[in-house]
Design a protein around this motif. Structure first.
Motif, PDB file in Angstrom:
ATOM      1  N   GLY A  40       2.012   6.884 -12.628  1.00  0.00           N
ATOM      2  CA  GLY A  40       1.829   8.248 -13.101  1.00  0.00           C
ATOM      3  C   GLY A  40       0.912   9.061 -12.212  1.00  0.00           C
ATOM      4  N   ALA A  41      -0.107   8.433 -11.651  1.00  0.00           N
ATOM      5  CA  ALA A  41      -1.042   9.152 -10.786  1.00  0.00           C
ATOM      6  C   ALA A  41      -0.526   9.294  -9.362  1.00  0.00           C
ATOM      7  N   ALA A  42       0.359   8.400  -8.951  1.00  0.00           N
ATOM      8  CA  ALA A  42       0.873   8.430  -7.579  1.00  0.00           C
ATOM      9  C   ALA A  42       1.888   9.554  -7.408  1.00  0.00           C
ATOM     10  N   ASP A  43       2.010  10.040  -6.192  1.00  0.00           N
ATOM     11  CA  ASP A  43       3.008  11.067  -5.888  1.00  0.00           C
ATOM     12  C   ASP A  43       4.390  10.467  -5.703  1.00  0.00           C
ATOM     13  N   ALA A  44       4.447   9.222  -5.279  1.00  0.00           N
ATOM     14  CA  ALA A  44       5.731   8.545  -5.095  1.00  0.00           C
ATOM     15  C   ALA A  44       5.529   7.053  -5.305  1.00  0.00           C
ATOM     16  N   THR A  45       6.576   6.404  -5.775  1.00  0.00           N
ATOM     17  CA  THR A  45       6.543   4.958  -5.972  1.00  0.00           C
ATOM     18  C   THR A  45       7.728   4.340  -5.248  1.00  0.00           C
ATOM     19  N   LEU A  46       7.438   3.334  -4.441  1.00  0.00           N
ATOM     20  CA  LEU A  46       8.469   2.609  -3.709  1.00  0.00           C
ATOM     21  C   LEU A  46       8.406   1.150  -4.136  1.00  0.00           C
ATOM     22  N   VAL A  47       9.537   0.579  -4.493  1.00  0.00           N
ATOM     23  CA  VAL A  47       9.594  -0.821  -4.900  1.00  0.00           C
ATOM     24  C   VAL A  47      10.570  -1.549  -3.979  1.00  0.00           C
ATOM     25  N   LEU A  48      10.058  -2.571  -3.311  1.00  0.00           N
ATOM     26  CA  LEU A  48      10.863  -3.370  -2.390  1.00  0.00           C
ATOM     27  C   LEU A  48      11.322  -4.632  -3.100  1.00  0.00           C
ATOM     28  N   LYS A  49      12.631  -4.854  -3.113  1.00  0.00           N
ATOM     29  CA  LYS A  49      13.196  -6.046  -3.747  1.00  0.00           C
ATOM     30  C   LYS A  49      13.989  -6.834  -2.716  1.00  0.00           C
ATOM     31  N   ARG A  50      13.767  -8.134  -2.735  1.00  0.00           N
ATOM     32  CA  ARG A  50      14.516  -9.014  -1.829  1.00  0.00           C
ATOM     33  C   ARG A  50      14.565 -10.398  -2.444  1.00  0.00           C
ATOM     34  N   ALA A  51      15.757 -10.967  -2.528  1.00  0.00           N
ATOM     35  CA  ALA A  51      15.888 -12.322  -3.053  1.00  0.00           C
ATOM     36  C   ALA A  51      15.198 -13.296  -2.106  1.00  0.00           C
ATOM     37  N   ARG A  52      14.561 -14.313  -2.675  1.00  0.00           N
ATOM     38  CA  ARG A  52      13.840 -15.291  -1.871  1.00  0.00           C
ATOM     39  C   ARG A  52      14.777 -15.945  -0.860  1.00  0.00           C
ATOM     40  N   ASN A  53      14.309 -16.074   0.383  1.00  0.00           N
ATOM     41  CA  ASN A  53      15.059 -16.686   1.482  1.00  0.00           C
ATOM     42  C   ASN A  53      16.261 -15.853   1.916  1.00  0.00           C
ATOM     43  N   GLN A  54      16.317 -14.587   1.510  1.00  0.00           N
ATOM     44  CA  GLN A  54      17.383 -13.693   1.938  1.00  0.00           C
ATOM     45  C   GLN A  54      16.811 -12.624   2.861  1.00  0.00           C
ATOM     46  N   GLY A  55      17.611 -12.187   3.832  1.00  0.00           N
ATOM     47  CA  GLY A  55      17.137 -11.194   4.785  1.00  0.00           C
ATOM     48  C   GLY A  55      17.270  -9.768   4.292  1.00  0.00           C
ATOM     49  N   ASP A  56      18.293  -9.505   3.469  1.00  0.00           N
ATOM     50  CA  ASP A  56      18.536  -8.140   3.021  1.00  0.00           C
ATOM     51  C   ASP A  56      17.682  -7.798   1.809  1.00  0.00           C
ATOM     52  N   GLY A  57      17.258  -6.548   1.741  1.00  0.00           N
ATOM     53  CA  GLY A  57      16.479  -6.071   0.609  1.00  0.00           C
ATOM     54  C   GLY A  57      16.845  -4.636   0.285  1.00  0.00           C
ATOM     55  N   ILE A  58      16.374  -4.167  -0.861  1.00  0.00           N
ATOM     56  CA  ILE A  58      16.612  -2.794  -1.294  1.00  0.00           C
ATOM     57  C   ILE A  58      15.263  -2.130  -1.533  1.00  0.00           C
ATOM     58  N   LEU A  59      15.082  -0.946  -0.960  1.00  0.00           N
ATOM     59  CA  LEU A  59      13.871  -0.164  -1.172  1.00  0.00           C
ATOM     60  C   LEU A  59      14.211   0.979  -2.123  1.00  0.00           C
ATOM     61  N   HIS A  60      13.647   0.921  -3.330  1.00  0.00           N
ATOM     62  CA  HIS A  60      13.857   1.957  -4.341  1.00  0.00           C
ATOM     63  C   HIS A  60      12.727   2.975  -4.232  1.00  0.00           C
ATOM     64  N   ILE A  61      13.072   4.263  -4.275  1.00  0.00           N
ATOM     65  CA  ILE A  61      12.078   5.319  -4.089  1.00  0.00           C
ATOM     66  C   ILE A  61      12.265   6.405  -5.142  1.00  0.00           C
ATOM     67  N   THR A  62      11.165   6.869  -5.709  1.00  0.00           N
ATOM     68  CA  THR A  62      11.182   8.060  -6.545  1.00  0.00           C
ATOM     69  C   THR A  62       9.819   8.728  -6.427  1.00  0.00           C
ATOM     70  N   GLY A  63       9.768  10.039  -6.652  1.00  0.00           N
ATOM     71  CA  GLY A  63       8.487  10.722  -6.527  1.00  0.00           C
ATOM     72  C   GLY A  63       8.599  12.211  -6.746  1.00  0.00           C
ATOM     73  N   ARG A  64       7.476  12.886  -6.552  1.00  0.00           N
ATOM     74  CA  ARG A  64       7.405  14.323  -6.803  1.00  0.00           C
ATOM     75  C   ARG A  64       8.037  15.135  -5.679  1.00  0.00           C
ATOM     76  N   ASP A  65       7.841  14.719  -4.445  1.00  0.00           N
ATOM     77  CA  ASP A  65       8.369  15.466  -3.301  1.00  0.00           C
ATOM     78  C   ASP A  65       9.539  14.766  -2.628  1.00  0.00           C
ATOM     79  N   VAL A  66       9.829  13.549  -3.041  1.00  0.00           N
ATOM     80  CA  VAL A  66      10.905  12.778  -2.422  1.00  0.00           C
ATOM     81  C   VAL A  66      12.042  12.624  -3.419  1.00  0.00           C
ATOM     82  N   ASP A  67      13.269  12.740  -2.932  1.00  0.00           N
ATOM     83  CA  ASP A  67      14.428  12.544  -3.793  1.00  0.00           C
ATOM     84  C   ASP A  67      14.549  11.067  -4.161  1.00  0.00           C
ATOM     85  N   GLU A  68      14.942  10.807  -5.409  1.00  0.00           N
ATOM     86  CA  GLU A  68      15.143   9.418  -5.809  1.00  0.00           C
ATOM     87  C   GLU A  68      16.278   8.824  -4.987  1.00  0.00           C
TER      88      GLU A  68
END
Length: 369
Positions: free
Chosen positions: A229-257
C-alpha cells in the motif's frame, strides 16, 4: 576500493564498500533539498505542468518506491545487480529495454565484498566495471540515520537514477512501540518513499513473499498490505525451482499492470526478457503455437491452423477445444477461433460453437448466447 587480484590482472577494479568504509561512502554533511510544496488549490494544480515520471527502466521501474518480491533463491539479487549494472552503464535492461545511464547505489546488505566481486564479474562479462555503480554491504537502519546516509549519497550524485536496497528487512529498523503490524509496515516503506520522492529517484526494495501461493500476486508479499500500500509499484518474480523461465508481475501507480516472461541464464547471471506475451510461456508449446498463429490470423479453423503451424489436424482440433473450455480462446462461426479480446472477422455472423459444428466452415443458425 579493492584492487584487482594479483592472479587475475584482467579483472577490472571494483567500486566496493565493506563494513569498514561504508560510512565514508554513504555519509555526508550536505544539506537536504528544500522542502517540497505539498498543498495547492484545485485551480492551481490544474494550471500546473508536470514533467513525466523519470524511469530507471522504462515501463518497469519508475521514480518512487518499487517493491521487488520473490521467494528465497529465486534470483532477486541477480536481477537487482544486473539492473544496477545496466542502468549505471546505460545499456539494455533485461537484454532488451534501453535505459539512460546514471549513478546507482546498491546496498547489498546480505553479501560480502568477495561474493559481490564474483557475482559482478559474471554479470559484467566483457564489459568494464561502471564507476557510477556504488556497492555497499553496510548501512544503518533507516530510522537510525540510514535515510540520511542515502540522502547524502544522492546529494553527491545529483544525476542518480536508482537506489537498490537488498534486502529491505535489513534496513527497515524496529517498529514504533504500540504500532499495529499494518502501520509499522506502512511507516517502514514510507520512510524510504520520503527520500525517493524528495530526490525523484527509483528505489528498489528487495523483499520476500509468503510460502503460500495465491491467485493475486499482491497478496503473496510477505507482511501486511501496508507494504504494497505504501509502495508506488510492486513487482513479484515467480520461477519454479530448477527452472530457467520466470514471470515478473508488475502493478503500480505510474506503471501499467503487466506480466513479463523472463529467462535466467545461470552462466551469465542475467535475466533476459522473452518474446511474446507472458501467457505464451506459461502454457504448453502446442497451445503457445496456436495462440501465436491466431494473433496473426484470427478467425481460423483448426484445419487452417494445423496447416499453418505444421501440426496434425486432430491434435490442433482437440487442443483448440480444451483452450476454449479454459478460456484461452474464443470461438466464432463454424469453429473459427480467435484470441479473446480480438474482434471477430468483420461481416461474418456469430453462431454458437457446438460439438456438431466444430470445425465446420458452413456455420449454423444457432446464435452464440
Amino acid at each position: 576500493m579493492s584492487a584487482a587480484p594479483a592472479d587475475r590482472p584482467d579483472r577490472p577494479n571494483l567500486h566496493v564498500a565493506g563494513p569498514d568504509d561504508a560510512a565514508e561512502v554513504l555519509a555526508g554533511d550536505q544539506d537536504r533539498p528544500a522542502r517540497i510544496r505539498t498543498s495547492w488549490t484545485a485551480a492551481d494544480i490544474m494550471a500546473m505542468e508536470f514533467a513525466p515520471p523519470k524511469w530507471a527502466v522504462p515501463g518497469v521501474l519508475s521514480e518512487g518506491v518499487n517493491l521487488l518480491c520473490g521467494p528465497p533463491k529465486v534470483g532477486k539479487s541477480w536481477m537487482s545487480l544486473g539492473l544496477g549494472v545496466d542502468v549505471a552503464l546505460g545499456g539494455k535492461a533485461f537484454g532488451s529495454i534501453p535505459v539512460d545511464p546514471g549513478p546507482v547505489l546498491y546496498l547489498a546488505l546480505e553479501d560480502t565484498a568477495r561474493r559481490l566481486q564474483n557475482r559482478l564479474g559474471k554479470v559484467l562479462g566483457q564489459r568494464k566495471a561502471p564507476a557510477g555503480l556504488t556497492l555497499a554491504t553496510e548501512c544503518p537502519p533507516l530510522p537510525q540515520g540510514g535515510d540520511q546516509a542515502i540522502a547524502a549519497w544522492l546529494d553527491r550524485n545529483p544525476t542518480a537514477r536508482m537506489v537498490i536496497i537488498d534486502v529491505f528487512a535489513k534496513l527497515r529498523g524496529n517498529s514504533a512501540p504500540g504500532a499495529s503490524a499494518y502501520d509499522a509496515d506502512y511507516a517502514a516503506v514510507g520512510r524510504a518513499k520520503k527520500v525517493a520522492d524528495d530526490y525523484g529517484v527509483a528505489f528498489v526494495l528487495v523483499h520476500h513473499v509468503r510460502k503460500a501461493g495465491s491467485d493475486d500476486f499482491l497478496t503473496e508479499v510477505s507482511g501486511t498490505n501496508g507494504l504494497a500500500g505504501a509502495a508506488d509499484a510492486t513487482l513479484v518474480l515467480k520461477r519454479a525451482r530448477n527452472q530457467g523461465d520466470g514471470i515478473l508481475h508488475i502493478t503500480g501507480r505510474d506503471v501499467d499492470e503487466a506480466e513479463y516472461a523472463l529467462n535466467f541464464n545461470a552462466d551469465l547471471g542475467a535475466w533476459q526478457m522473452l518474446d511474446g506475451p507472458a501467457e505464451d510461456h506459461q502454457i504448453g508449446e502446442t497451445r503457445a503455437t496456436i495462440l501465436r498463429f491466431l494473433r496473426t490470423a484470427p478467425g481460423s479453423t483448426p484445419k487452417v491452423i494445423a496447416t499453418g503451424v505444421g501440426l496434425s489436424y486432430d491434435n490442433v482440433k482437440r487442443t483448440c477445444q480444451r483452450m476454449l473450455a479454459d478460456g484461452q480462446l474464443a470461438a466464432d462461426t463454424g469453429g473459427r477461433y480467435r484470441v479473446p479480446g480480438v474482434p471477430p472477422v468483420p461481416g461474418v455472423p456469430q453462431h454458437a460453437l457446438t460439438g456438431e459444428n466444430e470445425g465446420d466452415d458452413r456455420g449454423t443458425a444457432e446464435l452464440w448466447p
